[in-house]
Design an enzyme around this catalytic site. Structure first.
Site, PDB file in Angstrom:
ATOM      1  N   TYR A   1      -1.829 -61.082 -27.739  1.00 24.83           N
ATOM      2  CA  TYR A   1      -0.292 -61.452 -28.326  1.00 24.83           C
ATOM      3  C   TYR A   1       0.315 -62.672 -27.671  1.00 24.83           C
ATOM      4  CZ  TYR A   1      -1.043 -56.161 -28.771  1.00 24.83           C
ATOM      5  OH  TYR A   1      -1.466 -54.995 -28.849  1.00 24.83           O
TER       6      TYR A   1
ATOM      7  N   LYS B   1      -5.291 -56.113 -22.532  1.00 24.43           N
ATOM      8  CA  LYS B   1      -6.746 -55.792 -23.471  1.00 24.43           C
ATOM      9  C   LYS B   1      -7.324 -57.180 -23.488  1.00 24.43           C
ATOM     10  CE  LYS B   1      -3.582 -52.775 -26.505  1.00 24.43           C
ATOM     11  NZ  LYS B   1      -2.306 -53.734 -26.639  1.00 24.43           N
TER      12      LYS B   1
ATOM     13  N   ASP C   1       2.930 -52.103 -22.877  1.00 25.62           N
ATOM     14  CA  ASP C   1       1.726 -52.573 -23.496  1.00 25.62           C
ATOM     15  C   ASP C   1       1.601 -53.996 -23.785  1.00 25.62           C
ATOM     16  OD1 ASP C   1      -0.869 -51.362 -24.945  1.00 25.62           O
ATOM     17  OD2 ASP C   1       0.197 -52.454 -26.314  1.00 25.62           O
TER      18      ASP C   1
ATOM     19  N   HIS D   1      -9.923 -54.168 -26.974  1.00 23.80           N
ATOM     20  CA  HIS D   1      -9.215 -54.350 -28.027  1.00 23.80           C
ATOM     21  C   HIS D   1     -10.035 -53.887 -29.121  1.00 23.80           C
ATOM     22  CE1 HIS D   1      -5.278 -56.392 -28.963  1.00 23.80           C
ATOM     23  NE2 HIS D   1      -5.439 -55.508 -29.939  1.00 23.80           N
TER      24      HIS D   1
END
Ligand code: NDP
Length: 299
Positions: free
Chosen positions: A57, A86, A52, A119
């Site tokens: 990120y 996402k 994931d 997201h």
């Protein structure tokens, strides 16, 4: 012994399937992002097949390198890995959705992702087109409340239902009502923060309870001769939830795979249900002025 996570999958409502235990890759601190590459390699070596990640990120390049190196050394084939990315909130305008996914794919150096999530809550239309173009196998949502899921499911002309809703879910926020609603609608609930999160320092104060120190959880862990972390992960799996867990520590990455190896008795599951206190580690307050802010509703 090499653990085989392949058999432990749940079917999604579009016919694809998702491994029930996923490896989380989010690191709060900049200098730790670099560790996501080595940690993802270890995770694949010990049997994780579900990874994931997200544009947000800022480590899709490192995580992509790890996946490709494990494909190149013959540990896995691309089709063995279930990779989730996402769409971040700055790319919600329909014309930005596909370019954003394509940019993630370039960073990853992959042809497709397995699952593409919104997201934070917005519309699904442009996401459907990414599925049609083969850039993602499945589409889903994250941080949607029941009302927002309902709006999507009732939308005239909906082409694909979201396959999952990825939300914060752990012993202190067990999401039982949202889980029932998702199950009723054939949407898989994917839990993040199952170990009580990294207690995001920028979002929560230091006084928040440490989930893994919970005395009831620790007592059950002693009974099973397992760590509190494993009990917290196993609890979610037995509720029919796909669970994510992040670790950048080799020993803990290995340990976390053991969540697939044992069963909790139903009376212990009930005791763990009783720990719920609807407590969010990640209230996302910085977004609460947005009209689609999801966490004002009960669930
Ligand atoms: P987790 O609940 O997975 O907790 C991670 C923390 O637990 C880390 O500090 C880790 O430290 C520690 N840990 C891991 N394994 C163990 C163990 N066996 N025993 C004790 N401590 C352990 O938190 P996350 O917030 O990272 O959530 C998991 C993933 O979910 C994220 O990485 C991300 O992929 C996703 N996510 C999605 C969000 C969304 O909005 N959709 C929001 C937040 C997360 P160490 O690394 O040192 O082991």
């Amino acid at each position: 012994m090499r653990m085989n996570s392949k058999a432990q999958k749940m079917e999604l409502n579009d016919g694809h399937s998702i491994p029930v235990l996923g490896f989380g890759t989010y690191a709060t601190e900049e200098h730790l992002k670099i560790k996501s590459m080595d940690s993802t390699k270890v995770a694949i070596d010990v049997g994780f097949r579900h990874i994931d990640c997200s544009h947000f990120y800022q480590n899709e390049e490192e995580v992509g390198k790890a996946i490709r190196s494990k494909i190149e050394d013959g540990t896995v084939k691309r089709e063995d890995i279930f990779y989730t990315s996402k769409l971040w909130s700055t790319s919600h305008r329909p014309e930005l959705v596909r370019p954003s996914l394509e940019s993630s794919l370039r960073k990853l150096n992959l042809d497709y992702v397995d699952l593409y999530l919104i997201h934070f809550p917005v519309s699904l239309k442009a996401m459907e087109k990414c599925k049609d173009a083969g850039l993602t196998k499945s589409i889903g949502v994250s941080n949607f409340n029941r009302r927002q899921l309902e709006m999507i499911l009732n939308k005239p002309g909906l082409k694909y239902k979201p396959v999952c809703n990825q939300v914060e879910c752990h012993l202190y926020l067990n999401q039982s009502k949202l889980l029932d609603y998702c199950k009723m609608n054939d949407i898989i609930l994917v839990a993040y923060g199952a170990l009580g999160t990294q207690r995001y320092k920028t979002c929560v104060n230091e006084d928040t309870p440490v989930l893994l120190d919970d005395p009831v959880l620790c007592a059950i862990a002693r009974k099973y001769k397992r760590t509190p972390a494993l009990i917290a992960l196993r609890y979610q799996l037995q509720r029919g939830i796909v669970v994510l867990v992040k670790s950048f520590n080799e020993e803990r990455i290995r340990e976390n795979m053991q969540a697939l190896d044992f069963q909790l008795a139903s009376d212990h599951m009930k005791i763990l249900d009783g720990l719920n206190r609807n407590f969010r580690y990640f209230p996302a307050d910085m977004f609460n002025a947005h009209p689609s802010f999801p966490f004002f509703d009960e669930y």
